[in-house]
Design a protein around this motif. Sequence first.
Motif, short mmCIF file in Angstrom:
data_model
loop_
_atom_site.label_atom_id
_atom_site.label_comp_id
_atom_site.label_asym_id
_atom_site.label_seq_id
_atom_site.Cartn_x
_atom_site.Cartn_y
_atom_site.Cartn_z
N TYR A 108 -0.68 5.01 -4.25
CA TYR A 108 -1.78 5.77 -4.36
C TYR A 108 -2.29 5.72 -2.65
O TYR A 108 -2.79 6.60 -2.22
CB TYR A 108 -2.95 4.66 -4.83
N ARG A 109 -1.97 4.60 -2.03
CA ARG A 109 -2.34 4.55 -0.56
C ARG A 109 -1.31 5.76 -0.02
O ARG A 109 -1.91 6.29 1.21
CB ARG A 109 -1.84 3.41 0.12
N SER A 110 -0.21 5.83 -0.24
CA SER A 110 0.68 7.00 0.36
C SER A 110 0.07 8.34 0.06
O SER A 110 -0.01 9.11 0.99
CB SER A 110 2.10 6.95 -0.12
N GLY A 111 -0.47 8.43 -0.98
CA GLY A 111 -0.97 9.68 -1.29
C GLY A 111 -2.21 10.13 -0.63
O GLY A 111 -2.43 11.11 -0.18
N LYS A 112 -3.05 9.03 -0.42
CA LYS A 112 -4.24 9.25 0.66
C LYS A 112 -3.74 9.55 2.07
O LYS A 112 -4.54 10.24 2.62
CB LYS A 112 -5.11 7.88 0.36
N ALA A 113 -2.77 8.88 2.38
CA ALA A 113 -2.22 9.11 3.84
C ALA A 113 -1.25 10.61 3.86
O ALA A 113 -0.84 10.78 5.11
CB ALA A 113 -1.53 7.89 4.18
N LYS A 114 -1.18 11.04 2.77
CA LYS A 114 -0.43 12.48 2.75
C LYS A 114 1.09 12.20 3.10
O LYS A 114 1.75 12.99 3.88
CB LYS A 114 -1.04 13.51 3.61
N ASP A 115 1.50 11.13 2.59
CA ASP A 115 3.10 10.82 3.00
C ASP A 115 3.90 10.82 1.65
O ASP A 115 3.75 10.01 0.95
CB ASP A 115 2.99 9.27 3.56
N SER A 116 4.13 12.07 1.39
CA SER A 116 4.77 12.15 0.15
C SER A 116 6.25 11.52 -0.02
O SER A 116 6.61 11.23 -1.19
CB SER A 116 5.22 13.87 -0.17
N MET A 117 7.09 11.32 0.94
CA MET A 117 8.18 10.57 0.86
C MET A 117 8.19 9.14 0.42
O MET A 117 8.53 8.80 -0.44
CB MET A 117 8.83 10.74 2.38
N GLU A 118 7.06 8.53 1.00
CA GLU A 118 6.83 7.14 0.55
C GLU A 118 6.12 6.94 -0.59
O GLU A 118 6.38 6.16 -1.58
CB GLU A 118 5.98 6.48 1.80
N MET A 119 5.37 8.07 -1.06
CA MET A 119 4.65 8.17 -2.48
C MET A 119 5.76 8.52 -3.44
O MET A 119 5.93 7.76 -4.61
CB MET A 119 3.66 9.34 -2.68
N ASN A 120 6.73 9.35 -3.41
CA ASN A 120 7.83 9.37 -4.31
C ASN A 120 8.77 8.29 -4.46
O ASN A 120 9.28 7.84 -5.51
CB ASN A 120 8.70 10.70 -3.80
N ARG A 121 8.96 7.57 -3.39
CA ARG A 121 9.60 6.09 -3.36
C ARG A 121 8.99 5.15 -4.10
O ARG A 121 9.46 4.50 -5.04
CB ARG A 121 9.85 5.60 -1.94
#
Length: 178
Positions: free
Chosen positions: A43-56
């Motif tokens: 969720y935090r990665s999605g808010k920060a628009k970090d798609s690599m971290e979000m997928n991981r």
Amino acid sequence: MADQGDLQFEEETSMQKFKRRLKEEPLIPLGCAATCYALFRAYRSGKAKDSMEMNRMFRARIYAQFFTLLAVVAGGMYYKNERKQRREFERMVEERKAQEKRDAWLRELEAREKEDKGWRERHAAVSEAAKEAAAGGKKSTKAVDDNVNQAPQEKSDEKRGVGILEAVKALVQGNKEN
């Protein structure tokens, strides 16, 4: 049916059961916590628009859920016999509670039946006295009133003290006579 003394179980509250289950299978709550953490990080990665971290983190969530599922299955197989014994114990406890409830109900019915029988006897005596009075008998109305207000007496060897209600009635009747 096993004897209750042979079983090492005892009745427990919800909190005690939760603590016991947490001690028995600590991997399940650990897997749930890992799943929640992975979802939070995704969720935090999605808010920060970090798609690599979000997928991981979504992959980590899947692994954590798989770990939790394995812990549930392995714990179920490992504690299968103990759970069967506990279910048997809980069934016996429920049967005992149901029997106690039935016994209490029967005692209540017997007490009501005894009370009803006493009332019927008093009512029959009052009716008989009223018939005698109507037929010209010499029985006084005071005796009839005393019979109506009389509670059924239990036969017992021990003497009972005068109750408050009887003491008040005696005082009131004593003042009326004076």
